[in-house]
Design a protein around this motif. Structure first.
Motif, mmCIF file in Angstrom:
data_model
loop_
_atom_site.group_PDB
_atom_site.id
_atom_site.type_symbol
_atom_site.label_atom_id
_atom_site.label_comp_id
_atom_site.label_asym_id
_atom_site.label_seq_id
_atom_site.Cartn_x
_atom_site.Cartn_y
_atom_site.Cartn_z
ATOM 1 N N LEU A 258 44.675 35.450 43.174
ATOM 2 C CA LEU A 258 43.350 35.563 42.530
ATOM 3 C C LEU A 258 42.820 34.263 42.178
ATOM 4 O O LEU A 258 43.555 33.116 41.854
ATOM 5 C CB LEU A 258 43.176 36.398 41.461
ATOM 6 N N HIS A 259 41.371 34.092 42.453
ATOM 7 C CA HIS A 259 40.824 32.762 41.953
ATOM 8 C C HIS A 259 40.963 32.818 40.358
ATOM 9 O O HIS A 259 41.130 33.607 39.669
ATOM 10 C CB HIS A 259 39.098 32.661 42.226
ATOM 11 N N LYS A 260 41.094 31.739 39.936
ATOM 12 C CA LYS A 260 41.347 31.346 38.324
ATOM 13 C C LYS A 260 40.354 31.745 37.422
ATOM 14 O O LYS A 260 40.501 32.526 36.436
ATOM 15 C CB LYS A 260 41.611 29.751 38.288
ATOM 16 N N SER A 261 38.864 32.087 38.104
ATOM 17 C CA SER A 261 37.964 32.940 37.196
ATOM 18 C C SER A 261 38.294 34.376 37.233
ATOM 19 O O SER A 261 38.290 34.836 36.162
ATOM 20 C CB SER A 261 36.425 32.389 37.878
ATOM 21 N N ARG A 262 38.755 34.733 38.300
ATOM 22 C CA ARG A 262 39.064 36.259 38.157
ATOM 23 C C ARG A 262 40.122 36.580 37.557
ATOM 24 O O ARG A 262 40.633 37.447 36.670
ATOM 25 C CB ARG A 262 39.104 36.731 39.813
ATOM 26 N N LEU A 263 41.310 35.536 37.681
ATOM 27 C CA LEU A 263 42.481 35.634 36.790
ATOM 28 C C LEU A 263 42.399 35.636 35.433
ATOM 29 O O LEU A 263 42.692 36.430 34.674
ATOM 30 C CB LEU A 263 43.405 34.468 37.165
ATOM 31 N N ARG A 264 41.189 34.720 34.885
ATOM 32 C CA ARG A 264 40.920 34.652 33.404
ATOM 33 C C ARG A 264 40.243 35.883 33.072
ATOM 34 O O ARG A 264 40.618 36.391 31.904
ATOM 35 C CB ARG A 264 40.051 33.416 33.002
ATOM 36 N N GLN A 265 39.375 36.352 33.858
ATOM 37 C CA GLN A 265 38.668 37.676 33.519
ATOM 38 C C GLN A 265 39.733 39.010 33.341
ATOM 39 O O GLN A 265 39.349 39.737 32.578
ATOM 40 C CB GLN A 265 37.611 37.887 34.536
ATOM 41 N N ARG A 266 40.536 38.982 34.166
ATOM 42 C CA ARG A 266 41.244 40.126 34.370
ATOM 43 C C ARG A 266 42.671 40.173 33.549
ATOM 44 O O ARG A 266 43.250 40.887 32.878
ATOM 45 C CB ARG A 266 41.961 40.654 35.638
ATOM 46 N N GLY A 267 43.019 38.711 33.303
ATOM 47 C CA GLY A 267 44.274 38.377 32.591
ATOM 48 C C GLY A 267 45.578 38.387 33.278
ATOM 49 O O GLY A 267 46.595 37.859 32.563
ATOM 50 N N TYR A 268 45.586 38.824 34.340
ATOM 51 C CA TYR A 268 46.894 39.099 35.362
ATOM 52 C C TYR A 268 46.517 39.337 36.587
ATOM 53 O O TYR A 268 45.300 39.566 36.844
ATOM 54 C CB TYR A 268 47.597 40.251 34.841
ATOM 55 N N ASN A 269 47.383 38.938 37.553
ATOM 56 C CA ASN A 269 47.327 39.301 38.860
ATOM 57 C C ASN A 269 48.035 40.517 39.298
ATOM 58 O O ASN A 269 49.272 40.568 39.305
ATOM 59 C CB ASN A 269 47.698 38.074 39.807
ATOM 60 N N GLN A 270 47.615 41.581 39.668
ATOM 61 C CA GLN A 270 48.010 42.638 39.676
ATOM 62 C C GLN A 270 49.268 42.678 41.035
ATOM 63 O O GLN A 270 50.066 43.483 41.039
ATOM 64 C CB GLN A 270 47.208 43.903 40.153
ATOM 65 N N ALA A 271 49.165 41.773 41.841
ATOM 66 C CA ALA A 271 49.625 41.523 43.316
ATOM 67 C C ALA A 271 51.176 40.987 42.673
ATOM 68 O O ALA A 271 52.089 41.340 43.148
ATOM 69 C CB ALA A 271 49.125 40.849 44.341
ATOM 70 N N ASP A 272 51.049 40.170 41.693
ATOM 71 C CA ASP A 272 52.141 39.455 41.149
ATOM 72 C C ASP A 272 53.028 40.443 40.483
ATOM 73 O O ASP A 272 54.286 40.248 40.693
ATOM 74 C CB ASP A 272 51.827 38.165 40.111
ATOM 75 N N TRP A 273 52.430 41.504 39.789
ATOM 76 C CA TRP A 273 53.062 42.249 38.984
ATOM 77 C C TRP A 273 53.697 43.346 39.936
ATOM 78 O O TRP A 273 54.965 44.033 39.450
ATOM 79 C CB TRP A 273 52.343 43.030 37.861
ATOM 80 N N ILE A 274 53.169 43.794 41.110
ATOM 81 C CA ILE A 274 53.638 44.669 42.022
ATOM 82 C C ILE A 274 54.928 43.882 42.641
ATOM 83 O O ILE A 274 56.173 44.388 42.791
ATOM 84 C CB ILE A 274 52.916 44.841 43.204
ATOM 85 N N ALA A 275 54.821 42.617 42.829
ATOM 86 C CA ALA A 275 55.894 41.983 43.392
ATOM 87 C C ALA A 275 57.038 41.672 42.337
ATOM 88 O O ALA A 275 58.146 41.649 42.946
ATOM 89 C CB ALA A 275 55.451 40.393 43.786
ATOM 90 N N LYS A 276 56.897 41.682 40.999
ATOM 91 C CA LYS A 276 57.785 41.754 40.011
ATOM 92 C C LYS A 276 58.666 42.875 40.116
ATOM 93 O O LYS A 276 59.817 42.946 39.776
ATOM 94 C CB LYS A 276 57.364 41.381 38.613
ATOM 95 N N GLY A 277 58.144 44.065 40.188
ATOM 96 C CA GLY A 277 58.806 45.405 40.362
ATOM 97 C C GLY A 277 59.904 45.283 41.636
ATOM 98 O O GLY A 277 60.898 45.727 41.389
ATOM 99 N N LEU A 278 59.103 44.956 42.870
ATOM 100 C CA LEU A 278 59.854 44.710 43.968
ATOM 101 C C LEU A 278 61.066 43.849 43.761
ATOM 102 O O LEU A 278 62.210 44.160 44.237
ATOM 103 C CB LEU A 278 59.142 44.442 45.013
ATOM 104 N N SER A 279 60.995 42.623 43.049
ATOM 105 C CA SER A 279 61.843 41.943 42.851
ATOM 106 C C SER A 279 63.036 42.429 41.915
ATOM 107 O O SER A 279 64.245 42.006 42.145
ATOM 108 C CB SER A 279 61.082 40.573 42.232
ATOM 109 N N GLU A 280 62.624 42.997 41.032
ATOM 110 C CA GLU A 280 63.668 43.653 40.137
ATOM 111 C C GLU A 280 64.606 44.371 40.911
ATOM 112 O O GLU A 280 65.766 44.750 40.419
ATOM 113 C CB GLU A 280 62.968 44.287 38.921
#
Length: 239
Positions: free
Chosen positions: A130-152
């Motif tokens: 995500l762009h840094k402004s969108r990341l600040r607004q949302r507080g997290y990147n949902q794609a990264d969290w999906i990736a974390k689940g896959l990684s686990e």
């Protein structure tokens, strides 16, 4: 856990659930014991693609034919407007429920681990940034969290600081394929090519629609020397 302690724990959990019930994201009914995110009925009724099973279905891969070399494309479920998957995506992207993204990423990761050979050579997961402004607004990147689940589930590392979004892009929601490509074709870049050079990368995102965003990311990764790119998304629009 000692049986007596376990009984006390379960009684306490039931009491807390009466006061603060945990609800199914799909049907909004209270979740039962050992249920998480979705109740058993909603979990069973998820419109899974089974894209990862042999013989592989090339429908999603064909979206990228002649555009960018992609090793594989697979999605967990189909996205339908008004359906349970749309509710899940909405919770993940707009209601702060990043743990839902990780949990579902885990579900799919365990399926991929036991039922598919698509990821046997993958070295690294990278979430579409995500762009840094969108990341600040949302507080997290949902794609990264999906990736974390896959990684686990798959024991493959995640890199969150390699691919970046340099320019703020408009929402893709109401754009056609060409408009989506024009909106994203110059916004991504790789910060450190040495982290991807010679590696097999799996790009992770929430929803695959036209594939323009994934394509733009893949172009930058391949220019930076990665060996191959594949795509994994939580959902895919079935067109």
């Amino acid at each position: 856990m000692h049986p007596a302690v376990q009984r006390i724990y379960l009684l306490f959990a039931d009491f807390v659930d009466l006061l603060y019930p945990t609800l199914c994201v799909g049907c909004a009914k209270s979740l039962g014991f050992n249920e998480g995110v979705l109740c058993t009925k909603c979990r069973i009724n998820l419109p899974e693609t089974y894209q990862h099973r042999k013989p592989y279905n090339d429908n999603l891969l064909n979206k990228f034919a002649g555009k960018v070399p992609v090793r594989f494309v697979t999605s967990f479920v189909y996205f339908k407007k008004g359906g349970i998957v749309q509710k899940l995506i909405h919770k993940i992207k707009y209601k702060g429920q990043k743990e839902v993204a990780k949990e579902i990423g885990c579900w799919y990761g365990y399926q991929l681990a036991s039922e598919s050979e698509l990821l046997t050579e993958v070295d690294l997961f990278i979430g579409v940034p995500l762009h840094k402004s969108r990341l600040r607004q949302r507080g997290y990147n949902q794609a990264d969290w999906i990736a974390k689940g896959l990684s686990e589930a798959l024991n493959i590392p995640v890199a969150e600081d390699v691919l970046i979004c340099r320019k703020f892009k408009d929402s893709q929601t109401r754009k056609n394929r060409l408009q989506r490509w024009e909106n994203v074709k110059t916004v991504f870049s790789v910060q450190d090519a040495s982290k991807v050079s010679g590696k097999n990368i799996a790009l992770v995102d929430d929803v695959l629609t036209t594939g323009a965003t994934l394509e733009a990311c893949a172009v930058e990764l391949l220019k930076s020397g990665c060996k191959s790119v594949g795509f994994i998304t939580l959902a895919a629009v079935n067109r």
